[in-house]
Design a protein around this motif. Structure first.
Motif, PDB file in Angstrom:
ATOM      1  N   ASP A  13      13.579  57.391  17.352  1.00 43.91           N
ATOM      2  CA  ASP A  13      14.148  56.348  18.193  1.00 43.91           C
ATOM      3  C   ASP A  13      15.546  56.628  18.836  1.00 43.91           C
ATOM      4  O   ASP A  13      16.226  57.529  18.460  1.00 43.91           O
ATOM      5  N   HIS A  14      15.838  55.764  19.805  1.00 44.97           N
ATOM      6  CA  HIS A  14      17.175  55.792  20.605  1.00 44.97           C
ATOM      7  C   HIS A  14      16.958  57.160  21.554  1.00 44.97           C
ATOM      8  O   HIS A  14      18.135  57.706  21.644  1.00 44.97           O
ATOM      9  N   SER A  44      16.213  47.930  25.235  1.00 43.68           N
ATOM     10  CA  SER A  44      17.480  48.527  24.087  1.00 43.68           C
ATOM     11  C   SER A  44      18.647  47.637  24.236  1.00 43.68           C
ATOM     12  O   SER A  44      18.787  47.704  25.496  1.00 43.68           O
ATOM     13  N   LYS A  50      15.097  52.959  26.656  1.00 40.52           N
ATOM     14  CA  LYS A  50      15.005  54.119  25.651  1.00 40.52           C
ATOM     15  C   LYS A  50      13.565  54.501  25.445  1.00 40.52           C
ATOM     16  O   LYS A  50      12.681  53.745  26.009  1.00 40.52           O
TER      17      LYS A  50
END
Length: 138
Positions: A13-14, A44, A50
């Motif tokens: 993630d991110h 996000s 993202k």
């Protein structure tokens, strides 16, 4: 759009928007025989947009590659449908056979069996240089 949850696996993630496919390629996720989802440009609150990669299998992940592509990611390990562990990564001090030297005069272009090794030379800018010829990675 709805992406099903995974029962046992990994969620990266991110990932900065637009870097998910590069990470997918460098981790060789196309060779897996399990479901892999790439979500591009997801909303996000922190990042604006993202990318996210979901792998529906418990596989080893090369944290050096992940740190090189996106040192700000969070790696969630999923067991029985819940997050059991969260890991963060940083820029690795060394990259071995992740990227190739682009210098045509580098010894790695002649000596095919040599490992392509890059050292982190500037942490703030994320600059890696070939240990043989000191060419910066692009």
């Amino acid at each position: 759009m709805k992406i099903d949850e995974i029962k046992n696996g990994i969620v990266i993630d991110h990932i900065p928007a637009g870097r998910g496919m590069l990470l997918f390629e460098l981790l060789n996720l196309d060779s897996l025989d399990c479901p892999v989802a790439i979500i591009k440009n997801a909303g996000s609150a922190k990042m604006g947009k993202k990318d996210i990669i979901k792998i529906d299998a418990d596989i080893p992940v090369n944290f050096d590659i992940v740190g090189y592509v996106a040192p700000s990611v969070t790696i969630n390990i999923i067991k029985d449908g819940t997050i059991c562990e969260k890991k963060s990564v940083t820029l690795p001090a060394e990259l071995r056979n992740v990227i190739k030297c682009k210098n045509p005069r580098c010894i790695t272009t002649v000596e095919q069996e040599l490992d392509h090794i890059f050292k982190l030379t500037d942490v703030e800018k994320g600059v890696y240089r070939c240990i043989y010829c000191e060419t910066a990675a692009k």
